[in-house]
Scaffold this motif. Sequence first.
Motif, PDB file in Angstrom:
ATOM      1  N   SER A  70     -32.175  -3.110 -33.318  1.00  0.00           N
ATOM      2  CA  SER A  70     -31.667  -2.275 -32.221  1.00  0.00           C
ATOM      3  C   SER A  70     -31.873  -0.794 -32.515  1.00  0.00           C
ATOM      4  N   ASN A  71     -32.247  -0.051 -31.490  1.00  0.00           N
ATOM      5  CA  ASN A  71     -32.310   1.404 -31.592  1.00  0.00           C
ATOM      6  C   ASN A  71     -30.931   1.985 -31.314  1.00  0.00           C
ATOM      7  N   VAL A  72     -30.484   2.908 -32.158  1.00  0.00           N
ATOM      8  CA  VAL A  72     -29.180   3.537 -31.956  1.00  0.00           C
ATOM      9  C   VAL A  72     -29.336   5.052 -31.971  1.00  0.00           C
ATOM     10  N   ILE A  73     -28.312   5.736 -31.445  1.00  0.00           N
ATOM     11  CA  ILE A  73     -28.327   7.189 -31.346  1.00  0.00           C
ATOM     12  C   ILE A  73     -27.178   7.776 -32.160  1.00  0.00           C
ATOM     13  N   PRO A  74     -27.231   9.080 -32.438  1.00  0.00           N
ATOM     14  CA  PRO A  74     -26.156   9.705 -33.220  1.00  0.00           C
ATOM     15  C   PRO A  74     -24.788   9.512 -32.565  1.00  0.00           C
ATOM     16  N   GLY A  75     -23.801   9.146 -33.378  1.00  0.00           N
ATOM     17  CA  GLY A  75     -22.449   8.951 -32.896  1.00  0.00           C
ATOM     18  C   GLY A  75     -22.154   7.558 -32.388  1.00  0.00           C
ATOM     19  N   GLN A  76     -23.166   6.692 -32.381  1.00  0.00           N
ATOM     20  CA  GLN A  76     -22.962   5.343 -31.847  1.00  0.00           C
ATOM     21  C   GLN A  76     -22.204   4.474 -32.848  1.00  0.00           C
ATOM     22  N   ILE A  77     -21.191   3.768 -32.352  1.00  0.00           N
ATOM     23  CA  ILE A  77     -20.436   2.821 -33.179  1.00  0.00           C
ATOM     24  C   ILE A  77     -21.216   1.513 -33.209  1.00  0.00           C
ATOM     25  N   ILE A  78     -21.654   1.100 -34.393  1.00  0.00           N
ATOM     26  CA  ILE A  78     -22.478  -0.104 -34.465  1.00  0.00           C
ATOM     27  C   ILE A  78     -21.658  -1.362 -34.716  1.00  0.00           C
ATOM     28  N   CYS A  79     -20.445  -1.203 -35.262  1.00  0.00           N
ATOM     29  CA  CYS A  79     -19.578  -2.370 -35.408  1.00  0.00           C
ATOM     30  C   CYS A  79     -18.135  -1.950 -35.608  1.00  0.00           C
ATOM     31  N   ARG A  80     -17.216  -2.899 -35.369  1.00  0.00           N
ATOM     32  CA  ARG A  80     -15.794  -2.717 -35.663  1.00  0.00           C
ATOM     33  C   ARG A  80     -15.356  -3.820 -36.617  1.00  0.00           C
ATOM     34  N   ILE A  81     -14.518  -3.444 -37.559  1.00  0.00           N
ATOM     35  CA  ILE A  81     -14.087  -4.361 -38.615  1.00  0.00           C
ATOM     36  C   ILE A  81     -12.566  -4.461 -38.592  1.00  0.00           C
ATOM     37  N   TYR A  82     -12.071  -5.676 -38.605  1.00  0.00           N
ATOM     38  CA  TYR A  82     -10.626  -5.916 -38.558  1.00  0.00           C
ATOM     39  C   TYR A  82     -10.205  -6.633 -39.841  1.00  0.00           C
ATOM     40  N   GLY A  83      -9.248  -6.045 -40.562  1.00  0.00           N
ATOM     41  CA  GLY A  83      -8.802  -6.681 -41.796  1.00  0.00           C
ATOM     42  C   GLY A  83      -7.872  -5.793 -42.589  1.00  0.00           C
ATOM     43  N   LEU A  84      -7.604  -6.199 -43.814  1.00  0.00           N
ATOM     44  CA  LEU A  84      -6.733  -5.434 -44.694  1.00  0.00           C
ATOM     45  C   LEU A  84      -7.448  -4.182 -45.198  1.00  0.00           C
ATOM     46  N   ALA A  85      -6.721  -3.084 -45.214  1.00  0.00           N
ATOM     47  CA  ALA A  85      -7.308  -1.809 -45.633  1.00  0.00           C
ATOM     48  C   ALA A  85      -7.925  -1.906 -47.024  1.00  0.00           C
ATOM     49  N   LYS A  86      -7.209  -2.568 -47.941  1.00  0.00           N
ATOM     50  CA  LYS A  86      -7.679  -2.657 -49.328  1.00  0.00           C
ATOM     51  C   LYS A  86      -9.045  -3.325 -49.426  1.00  0.00           C
ATOM     52  N   THR A  87      -9.204  -4.449 -48.757  1.00  0.00           N
ATOM     53  CA  THR A  87     -10.454  -5.198 -48.909  1.00  0.00           C
ATOM     54  C   THR A  87     -11.610  -4.543 -48.155  1.00  0.00           C
ATOM     55  N   ILE A  88     -11.305  -3.909 -47.021  1.00  0.00           N
ATOM     56  CA  ILE A  88     -12.360  -3.209 -46.280  1.00  0.00           C
ATOM     57  C   ILE A  88     -12.904  -2.049 -47.105  1.00  0.00           C
ATOM     58  N   VAL A  89     -12.017  -1.284 -47.722  1.00  0.00           N
ATOM     59  CA  VAL A  89     -12.433  -0.146 -48.550  1.00  0.00           C
ATOM     60  C   VAL A  89     -13.223  -0.614 -49.770  1.00  0.00           C
ATOM     61  N   THR A  90     -12.822  -1.735 -50.345  1.00  0.00           N
ATOM     62  CA  THR A  90     -13.528  -2.260 -51.515  1.00  0.00           C
ATOM     63  C   THR A  90     -14.971  -2.622 -51.188  1.00  0.00           C
ATOM     64  N   ALA A  91     -15.191  -3.216 -50.028  1.00  0.00           N
ATOM     65  CA  ALA A  91     -16.537  -3.666 -49.654  1.00  0.00           C
ATOM     66  C   ALA A  91     -17.378  -2.573 -49.004  1.00  0.00           C
ATOM     67  N   GLU A  92     -16.744  -1.490 -48.615  1.00  0.00           N
ATOM     68  CA  GLU A  92     -17.399  -0.452 -47.806  1.00  0.00           C
ATOM     69  C   GLU A  92     -18.713   0.050 -48.382  1.00  0.00           C
ATOM     70  N   ARG A  93     -18.698   0.504 -49.629  1.00  0.00           N
ATOM     71  CA  ARG A  93     -19.868   1.181 -50.179  1.00  0.00           C
ATOM     72  C   ARG A  93     -21.084   0.254 -50.292  1.00  0.00           C
ATOM     73  N   VAL A  94     -20.863  -0.950 -50.775  1.00  0.00           N
ATOM     74  CA  VAL A  94     -21.989  -1.879 -50.943  1.00  0.00           C
ATOM     75  C   VAL A  94     -22.574  -2.271 -49.585  1.00  0.00           C
ATOM     76  N   ALA A  95     -21.696  -2.523 -48.619  1.00  0.00           N
ATOM     77  CA  ALA A  95     -22.168  -2.876 -47.277  1.00  0.00           C
ATOM     78  C   ALA A  95     -22.992  -1.747 -46.669  1.00  0.00           C
ATOM     79  N   LEU A  96     -22.492  -0.516 -46.795  1.00  0.00           N
ATOM     80  CA  LEU A  96     -23.224   0.628 -46.244  1.00  0.00           C
ATOM     81  C   LEU A  96     -24.544   0.849 -46.970  1.00  0.00           C
ATOM     82  N   ASN A  97     -24.561   0.626 -48.279  1.00  0.00           N
ATOM     83  CA  ASN A  97     -25.813   0.785 -49.029  1.00  0.00           C
ATOM     84  C   ASN A  97     -26.914  -0.096 -48.462  1.00  0.00           C
ATOM     85  N   PHE A  98     -26.592  -1.361 -48.227  1.00  0.00           N
ATOM     86  CA  PHE A  98     -27.598  -2.274 -47.668  1.00  0.00           C
ATOM     87  C   PHE A  98     -28.032  -1.817 -46.280  1.00  0.00           C
TER      88      PHE A  98
END
Length: 274
Positions: free
Chosen positions: A71-99
């Motif tokens: 998909s083509n996206v533009i600046p400011g576009q929300i590509i996904c929403r994540i629902y869950g515990l703050a602790k686990t989302i923050v833990t996985a954040e960096r590796v997920a974004l790296n990929f």
Amino acid sequence: MKNDIKKIVQLAILEDIGGGDLTSTLLENKMIVAEIVCRENAVICGIDFANLCFLSIDPKIQITWNVEDGSNVIPGQIICRIYGLAKTIVTAERVALNFLQILSATSTKTAELVGLISGTKAKLLDTRKTIPGLRKAQKYAVKCGGGVNHRMGLYDCIMLKENHILTIGSLEDSIKDAVINFPKIPIIVEVESLDELKSVLSMTNITRILCDNFSIPDLIEAVQISSGVYPIEASGGINEDNIIQYAETGVDFISIGSLTKDIRSIDLSLRFSD
């Protein structure tokens, strides 16, 4: 590629988390909504990797994607929403974004170059100049960007270069040995001059010829004399500034290593939603 994704993600998570995410233990363990936002124009790739990063940390996390790979996206576009515990989302954040950032970089670069040569018959190929451990993933990203995959590795295609030919003795012997030992495997022969090209054109059982570091005039001649005999691939010194000129010579393929090795990560960020 699912098993490959799992292995790669497991290694990445172990590398980042090790014995545990110390900082996240300080957070209140509450349910939150987070969003991944793209800060620039991009072609997104790596959704399966990102999903597995989050779900490996917490299988109860829920992710809703607003886009899909390619998909083509533009600046400011929300590509996904994540629902869950703050602790686990923050833990996985960096590796997920790296990929996501790395694979989207390859798909975005590919799409840019494919767009430049869209008025020609040339197809854009990747190479084996990939990030170690991410070859299949980056080659998938090339396809998401509209490119075409070259050989995956040393095991699915025979490419005869100068050093191979010198070691075996002659190009004719090299091709003969290849056909006898691997009759169903594609054979690509690399040439570095018009004289080498002319000698190869008289040989049989070749899939295509790679003209390495040819000048534009020589490449035009190469296309003319090989017409109806073998497809021509151009490689070496080709970039966004000159790819149109190379494509307009009439070559069938253009291979560029920078699609996977000289990339700039796409700017993505994860933020907690109000």
